[in-house]
Design a protein around this motif. Structure first.
Motif, mmCIF file in Angstrom:
data_model
loop_
_atom_site.group_PDB
_atom_site.id
_atom_site.type_symbol
_atom_site.label_atom_id
_atom_site.label_comp_id
_atom_site.label_asym_id
_atom_site.label_seq_id
_atom_site.Cartn_x
_atom_site.Cartn_y
_atom_site.Cartn_z
ATOM 1 N N TRP A 230 0.878 -1.010 -0.017
ATOM 2 C CA TRP A 230 0.420 0.024 0.151
ATOM 3 C C TRP A 230 1.133 1.153 0.338
ATOM 4 C CZ3 TRP A 230 -2.388 1.293 4.914
ATOM 5 C CH2 TRP A 230 -3.304 3.207 5.014
ATOM 6 N N GLY A 231 0.622 1.945 -1.230
ATOM 7 C CA GLY A 231 2.268 2.754 -1.265
ATOM 8 C C GLY A 231 3.325 2.284 -1.101
ATOM 9 N N SER A 232 4.183 3.012 0.143
ATOM 10 C CA SER A 232 5.382 2.090 0.792
ATOM 11 C C SER A 232 5.539 1.703 1.400
ATOM 12 C CB SER A 232 6.336 4.092 0.689
ATOM 13 O OG SER A 232 5.439 4.604 2.016
ATOM 14 N N ARG A 233 3.956 1.157 2.134
ATOM 15 C CA ARG A 233 3.966 -0.121 3.569
ATOM 16 C C ARG A 233 3.657 -1.051 3.067
ATOM 17 N NH1 ARG A 233 -0.396 2.401 7.480
ATOM 18 N NH2 ARG A 233 -0.443 4.638 7.116
ATOM 19 N N HIS A 234 4.987 -2.257 3.066
ATOM 20 C CA HIS A 234 4.092 -3.754 2.633
ATOM 21 C C HIS A 234 4.084 -4.483 4.171
ATOM 22 C CE1 HIS A 234 6.456 -2.336 -1.158
ATOM 23 N NE2 HIS A 234 6.844 -1.707 -0.377
ATOM 24 N N GLN A 235 3.001 -5.479 3.816
ATOM 25 C CA GLN A 235 3.105 -6.499 4.934
ATOM 26 C C GLN A 235 2.605 -8.001 4.283
ATOM 27 O OE1 GLN A 235 3.828 -7.339 7.991
ATOM 28 N NE2 GLN A 235 2.339 -5.843 9.142
ATOM 29 N N SER A 236 3.762 -8.715 5.311
ATOM 30 C CA SER A 236 3.044 -9.984 4.504
ATOM 31 C C SER A 236 2.304 -10.747 5.805
ATOM 32 C CB SER A 236 4.339 -10.868 4.962
ATOM 33 O OG SER A 236 5.044 -10.084 3.079
ATOM 34 N N LEU A 237 1.239 -11.558 5.249
ATOM 35 C CA LEU A 237 0.890 -12.651 6.764
ATOM 36 C C LEU A 237 0.331 -14.215 5.119
ATOM 37 C CD1 LEU A 237 -2.768 -10.868 7.257
ATOM 38 C CD2 LEU A 237 -1.563 -9.855 5.653
ATOM 39 N N ALA A 238 -0.424 -14.826 6.657
ATOM 40 C CA ALA A 238 -0.961 -16.738 5.716
ATOM 41 C C ALA A 238 -2.593 -15.936 5.597
ATOM 42 C CB ALA A 238 -0.477 -17.662 6.538
ATOM 43 N N LEU A 239 -2.978 -16.260 4.312
ATOM 44 C CA LEU A 239 -4.932 -15.681 4.588
ATOM 45 C C LEU A 239 -5.000 -17.219 3.966
ATOM 46 C CD1 LEU A 239 -3.851 -13.817 1.028
ATOM 47 C CD2 LEU A 239 -4.510 -12.247 2.979
ATOM 48 N N CYS B 208 -13.852 -18.036 2.875
ATOM 49 C CA CYS B 208 -12.677 -17.422 3.988
ATOM 50 C C CYS B 208 -13.079 -16.117 3.527
ATOM 51 C CB CYS B 208 -12.036 -17.822 4.074
ATOM 52 S SG CYS B 208 -10.642 -18.290 5.401
ATOM 53 N N TYR B 209 -12.699 -15.246 4.411
ATOM 54 C CA TYR B 209 -13.054 -13.819 4.226
ATOM 55 C C TYR B 209 -11.585 -12.865 4.839
ATOM 56 C CZ TYR B 209 -17.461 -15.034 2.726
ATOM 57 O OH TYR B 209 -18.492 -16.038 2.184
ATOM 58 N N TRP B 210 -11.490 -11.922 4.111
ATOM 59 C CA TRP B 210 -9.998 -10.949 4.755
ATOM 60 C C TRP B 210 -11.318 -9.329 4.076
ATOM 61 C CZ3 TRP B 210 -6.121 -12.032 7.797
ATOM 62 C CH2 TRP B 210 -6.256 -13.099 7.583
ATOM 63 N N LEU B 211 -10.564 -8.383 4.823
ATOM 64 C CA LEU B 211 -10.602 -7.559 4.976
ATOM 65 C C LEU B 211 -9.627 -7.044 5.842
ATOM 66 C CD1 LEU B 211 -13.132 -5.784 4.557
ATOM 67 C CD2 LEU B 211 -13.164 -5.350 6.850
ATOM 68 N N VAL B 212 -9.101 -5.656 4.441
ATOM 69 C CA VAL B 212 -8.135 -5.111 4.799
ATOM 70 C C VAL B 212 -8.645 -3.764 4.861
ATOM 71 C CG1 VAL B 212 -5.558 -4.382 3.582
ATOM 72 C CG2 VAL B 212 -6.663 -6.475 3.030
ATOM 73 N N LYS B 213 -8.356 -2.970 6.409
ATOM 74 C CA LYS B 213 -8.807 -1.629 6.649
ATOM 75 C C LYS B 213 -7.282 -1.064 6.934
ATOM 76 C CE LYS B 213 -12.483 -1.622 9.316
ATOM 77 N NZ LYS B 213 -13.507 -0.972 7.905
ATOM 78 N N PRO B 214 -6.933 0.261 6.448
ATOM 79 C CA PRO B 214 -6.263 1.060 7.460
ATOM 80 C C PRO B 214 -4.794 0.408 8.332
ATOM 81 C CG PRO B 214 -8.030 2.492 6.157
ATOM 82 C CD PRO B 214 -8.449 1.641 6.112
ATOM 83 N N ASN B 215 -6.127 0.270 9.313
ATOM 84 C CA ASN B 215 -5.461 -0.148 10.798
ATOM 85 C C ASN B 215 -5.139 -2.455 10.381
ATOM 86 O OD1 ASN B 215 -7.914 -1.789 10.930
ATOM 87 N ND2 ASN B 215 -8.345 0.220 12.890
ATOM 88 N N GLY B 216 -5.438 -2.337 9.775
ATOM 89 C CA GLY B 216 -4.637 -4.128 9.662
ATOM 90 C C GLY B 216 -5.775 -5.240 8.369
ATOM 91 N N PHE B 217 -5.225 -6.150 9.042
ATOM 92 C CA PHE B 217 -5.616 -7.015 8.103
ATOM 93 C C PHE B 217 -6.830 -8.101 9.366
ATOM 94 C CE2 PHE B 217 -1.906 -6.145 6.697
ATOM 95 C CZ PHE B 217 -2.207 -6.179 5.584
ATOM 96 N N TYR B 218 -7.763 -8.226 8.870
ATOM 97 C CA TYR B 218 -9.099 -8.455 9.553
ATOM 98 C C TYR B 218 -9.539 -10.090 8.755
ATOM 99 C CZ TYR B 218 -9.429 -4.706 11.837
ATOM 100 O OH TYR B 218 -9.112 -3.393 13.409
#
Ligand SMILES: *[C@@H]1O[C@H](CO)[C@@H](O)[C@H](O)[C@H]1NC(C)=O
Ligand SMILES: *[C@@H]1O[C@H](CO)[C@@H](O)[C@H](O)[C@H]1NC(C)=O
Length: 142
Positions: A86-95, A114-124
Motif C-alpha cells: 500500500w504505497g510505501s507500506r508492505h506487509q506479509s501474512l498467511a491468508l 474465508c473472507y479477508w478485509l484489509v483496512k487502514p489499521n490492519g488485516f481481518y
C-alpha cells in the motif's frame, strides 16, 4: 452372483466407478475453498498471493474492490501467503493455513469460504462476512 453371469452388474459397477472418478478429478476430494480479499483502503493496494504449489501473481485491488480465488485443500499443508503493498507500506501474512482453515471451517467436506478485509489499521479474517466488526478477527497491522 459374479460379473460373468451378470453383465448388468458389471456395467453398473463400471458406471459408478466412472462417476466417482469424474467427481474426484473435476471437483475437490476434501474441500473447495473460496477465499476473498476486500480492500477498504482508499488507494489501490497490490497483493501477491502464492502457495507452495501455485503462484497467483500480483493483483491490484482498488477501494471497496474484491479479489477472489478458489482452490482444493490438501489433506495437510495448505498454505497461502499474501504480500501486500500500500504505497510505501508492505506487509506479509498467511491468508490460509491450518489455523485459518480451522477458523473459517463451517462444513466437513464440500465448499467453504474465508473472507479477508484489509483496512487502514490492519488485516481481518472472518468465516461469514458479517458486517464489521462482528466475527472479524484481526490478524495483523500494516
Ligand atoms: C470450486 O467452487 C467454485 C464455485 O462454486 C467453482 O467455480 C470451481 O469450479 C470449484 N472448483 C473445483 C475444483 O471444483
Ligand atoms: C461481504 O458482504 C458485503 C456486504 O453485504 C458484500 O457487499 C460483499 O460482496 C461480501 N463479500 C463477499 C466476498 O461476498
Amino acid at each position: 452372483m459374479n460379473f460373468k453371469t451378470s453383465p448388468f452388474l458389471f456395467f453398473f459397477v463400471l458406471f459408478i466407478s466412472i462417476c466417482c472418478f469424474l467427481t474426484v478429478t473435476s471437483g475437490c476430494l476434501i474441500k473447495n475453498w473460496t477465499v476473498s480479499i476486500t480492500s477498504e483502503i482508499p488507494n489501490d493496494i497490490v497483493v501477491h498471493i502464492k502457495s507452495t504449489d501455485h503462484d497467483l501473481g500480483d493483483h491490484t485491488i482498488s477501494a471497496h474492490g474484491i479479489y477472489t480465488w478458489q482452490f482444493c485443500s490438501k489433506l495437510v499443508g495448505t498454505h497461502f501467503t499474501g504480500d501486500f503493498s500500500w504505497g510505501s507500506r508492505h506487509q506479509s501474512l498467511a491468508l490460509m493455513d491450518a489455523k485459518i482453515s480451522r477458523y473459517c471451517n463451517k462444513r466437513l467436506v464440500g465448499d467453504d469460504e474465508c473472507y479477508w478485509l484489509v483496512k487502514p489499521n490492519g488485516f481481518y479474517v472472518s468465516f461469514n462476512n458479517a458486517s464489521f466488526p462482528w466475527d472479524w478477527a484481526k490478524k495483523k497491522s500494516w
